[in-house]
Design an enzyme around this catalytic site. Structure first.
Site, short mmCIF file in Angstrom:
data_model
loop_
_atom_site.label_atom_id
_atom_site.label_comp_id
_atom_site.label_asym_id
_atom_site.label_seq_id
_atom_site.Cartn_x
_atom_site.Cartn_y
_atom_site.Cartn_z
N THR A 111 4.74 26.94 -65.36
CA THR A 111 5.54 28.21 -64.99
C THR A 111 5.31 28.39 -63.69
O THR A 111 4.25 29.07 -62.98
CB THR A 111 5.29 29.34 -65.74
OG1 THR A 111 5.35 29.30 -67.23
CG2 THR A 111 6.33 30.45 -65.49
N LYS A 135 13.03 29.97 -67.02
CA LYS A 135 11.75 30.12 -67.40
C LYS A 135 11.27 31.61 -66.91
O LYS A 135 10.90 32.22 -67.77
CB LYS A 135 10.89 29.23 -67.02
CG LYS A 135 9.54 29.34 -67.53
CD LYS A 135 9.17 29.73 -68.88
CE LYS A 135 7.71 30.02 -69.06
NZ LYS A 135 7.27 30.89 -70.57
N LYS A 195 1.61 37.02 -62.08
CA LYS A 195 2.27 36.19 -61.16
C LYS A 195 3.57 35.56 -61.63
O LYS A 195 4.36 35.26 -60.52
CB LYS A 195 1.48 34.67 -61.50
CG LYS A 195 1.74 33.55 -60.75
CD LYS A 195 2.30 32.55 -61.80
CE LYS A 195 1.57 32.01 -62.78
NZ LYS A 195 2.49 31.23 -63.52
#
Lengths: 295, 295, 295, 295
Positions: free
Chosen positions: B94, B170, B239
């Site tokens: 990711t 995503k 994040k």
């Protein structure tokens, strides 16, 4: 059992029809009398006034907001005055926690019973008897009336003995649904501006982690940008967020997502949103991103 | 096909094991070599360095963040230098939209192929081959490698030809999950302070409108207030929200819910949240309401 | 002129003393009678009940909130019943826009006059006659009573003919002040965590662009982290933000900063903030950053 | 002293003119050379390239953003390479905390000196030598160059020995100013929709509690709805909020107001806001309330 039903909007009409369909002896009342016709055609009695509920065992109310419930319950010739001792008021309206507590107190003082039974589901679920009910009140009473609750819902969840707690659960649930609408609106605006087809994106989401009607249905409304006619009108959604925030402030709980939703609904209202479905909140991120003309 | 796999964390180990289990000839690499042992025991080769992928047809990377991917790809003896022309890099990490676009460009310039294939699912889904994959890249290439994607996932969604678009999808998905966590955290704090058992409340929600593992699993973590050990650590969630906001700013899309989540994760980090699961965000509303001791 | 004054809190006591000091014939009333003593010592008459205002020309009220004003105005032996026709009620309390409009209507129906005159300033400004007044009502009436307004304030701003508009201005002003508190709280938490002394930082700010008492005074409270005893208690600030949001929702204006402030005040209330000054909102950013122990 | 100045935008031109006016021997450089003419006319030397600063004692840079500063400092024939040992770089640009720390390190490694001296004030203040300077660096060095700082500013505040701390202060200050803009925008939308003239309202505010140029000037821009031409362009404001949020995330400080501002600026950018002054953020509340046509 003699059953009464007050409030024949989109939701109430479906619920009343289900009571009839399961064999209850039903008397109905609605401010606009023409909405009683279809139910009379199915075998219901039409009340001329709330006084006709004097011999009812149970009366449901399903109305749009606090004010409507207050005007049905309090005052000359109103429900609190007309119901006989021991009769039961089942309130299915999405009303404030504070009003529900007041109703519980007032009915008890009048020797009457009160159950709070707000519902989850849109009009099609009401018509099909597929609602979910969050119910609170005296346990024995709820058990005794289970047959009525089963007529309108696919499942009953008994929340607490204090009726107003069912209203808190209902309001919190509408907050969760509105959060789904807003989050989908933001995510779709993002991916669309990134060059991804929003219907394909929704298909991906609802075929994987978000595989429930809630995401499918609201996602489709947002992807289609089809916010009229309303299934659940934006001002009602605004009202629910106002009520959940009021309940939260009384309980001293801060709800940052609900605050965002509040601002969204007000903005919608200020620009003609009152005729749209509450899923129109899910169009604001696209509007701000320049993907949609300003409403 | 000679398949390589770099990054054997909780997710990568499960994915690599699935590739082995479906008969692929697999070489693995991990910075901490002891994590290679279980896979070697199942038949994998252990690479001593990235140079050992020189004859690989395909190399997966599954790493924690941009910096880790950059350090594996760029530089002396790194992937970009080691892979032969025509070899394929499948990036399942990711990472940021911007880095994914850079990788696409760099591999193309080196005569190599690049597919972005981030995954949805937690470690148990990885181990079971039940991940969902959002995949973007050349269509013919994806088709040719479908057998590998099927080994690690239950379903592949082809998003676009431009690899970075899979990363946008995503990130948007993780934003949606974090929104579920926050909304559940707020709703549970509210009803609990209103006197309702939070486990019973969750049962009601997930037996009715919110009947999917996502709400059940995160709801249980929040209701249990069990935020350690982390399944997906809070700094990784932080994040992801940072990356989704960066992508959104680049595309000029404002995301009010994501901004709230950003503030939540920072607050968590400032008070020792780095060792908790990202669902700990769902405990902050309860903390603010005085239901939880201060973290 | 025979002048009455109801409500001798920190603000009201100062205002009443100013009326005395400028030579008015003053009768005062307070629920807790001991607060009348200092003013009686300065020459005021002490009323035994609101009935003693029957021959007053003008009566000020300065009370904490809507409920207090309602209980003084409506009911047996209350102001609306006691005031003679033509007498003037000057309301200086910070109350809701809706209540102020109701008061205007009720006094008009009773043949009485009503002016809304909320004030800006803390107790020391009240004692010094240095308040600022936002005044709304009939222009000729305001002109005629200017001498009284000049006794309590350094300057009168005539806002509109409709009294409730002065309340809207007052509430919006308190929103602006609360925004100053929050923004200073965030900025100070940031620079302090960055290694800069927060008192030196405040000195820089208030010696340059922010050179007014508002920033100096609230900045000092935040830098000193001295939130007790309250000069203006947090629950009153919370009430004002609630009222400004209610007025804004009625007017269909969304106020994102006010929504943040609402969440801040609720959080403060939930963790014992009711005994603190409303500037304690400016400590929450530091708390979240780990600079302050959790309250 | 031989003084250099790089970057002759609206701010830099004014600052350079002040240095000339106070008798400094000045060499200037600007990417678009025509902006050097007015200063040459006043006695400055025009540099043909950065190499012409090889014998400068001090060089100021005043550029729009990180990227511009990076391209002036690093690379073949750039400042870091051209400046002689012991020469001083005074950076007055509003740049990131991280870049300022990098500059400090790079200049030290090259045997050069670095002072961070960002300024508060708009172009008219720069032209008049009325800026406020937040300065950080070696104390003796700052003292030695005070004459230059006095030429451009009315007051110098020494923040710390670490240069990047001055940048944190500067960014926090711009956050405070943006908070003033947003809060005024919300308050004015509210009172205007409540029927109050927004110019009269502003007069009230700035004659009482908010009696400083900051509120007067930004308030006038918002009340006039005059957002072009920009005095400080919206994309620069957006950049500053991005930098303050980045610094805050690195320090683990959450800033809810700054998050709102971030969303506001992005929204402005998405709808053509890049040619407007950053005070256009103060028009969004009015737009959402239906008072302004959609941008």
């Amino acid at each position: 059992m003699k059953v009464g039903f007050v409030g024949l909007g989109q939701m109430g009409s479906g619920m009343a029809a289900r009571l009839l369909a399961t064999g209850q002896e039903l008397t109905v009342f609605n401010r606009s009398p023409e909405r009683m016709q279809p139910l009379v055609a199915q075998g219901a009695q039409a009340a001329r006034s709330l006084a006709d509920f004097a011999d009812s065992d149970v009366v449901f109310t399903m109305l749009a907001e606090d004010q409507a419930v207050e005007s049905v319950v309090w005052g000359e010739g109103r429900l609190l005055q007309c119901l006989r001792p021991g009769a039961v008021h089942i309130s299915s309206s999405t009303i404030s926690v504070a009003l529900s507590a007041q109703l519980a107190e007032a009915h008890a003082a009048a020797g009457q019973e009160y159950i709070s039974a707000p519902v989850f589901g849109r009009p099609d679920a009401a018509a099909a008897g597929k609602l979910f009910l969050a119910v609170a009140g005296r346990k024995e009473l709820i058990d005794r009336l289970q047959i009525l609750l089963d007529a309108v819902g696919q499942r009953t969840f008994i929340v607490a003995a204090e009726p107003e707690k069912a209203n808190l659960v209902k309001l919190s649930g509408n907050f969760l649904i509105a959060s789904v609408i807003e989050s989908l609106g933001e995510a779709m605006a993002l991916v669309e501006k990134g060059g991804i087809n929003r219907h394909a994106y929704l298909e991906l989401l609802t075929s994987s982690l978000f595989n429930i009607p809630l995401y499918k249905n609201y996602g489709a409304l947002i992807a289609d940008r089809k916010f009229t006619p309303p299934g659940f009108a934006a001002p009602l959604g605004q009202k629910d967020i106002r009520l959940v925030l009021a309940a939260a402030e009384a309980l001293e709980v801060s709800l940052p997502f609900a605050s965002i939703l509040r601002d969204r609904f007000i903005r919608l209202a200020a620009r003609g949103g009152e005729i749209r479905d509450w899923s129109a909140v899910g169009g604001l991120a696209a509007e701000d991103a320049g993907l949609l003309p300003k409403s």
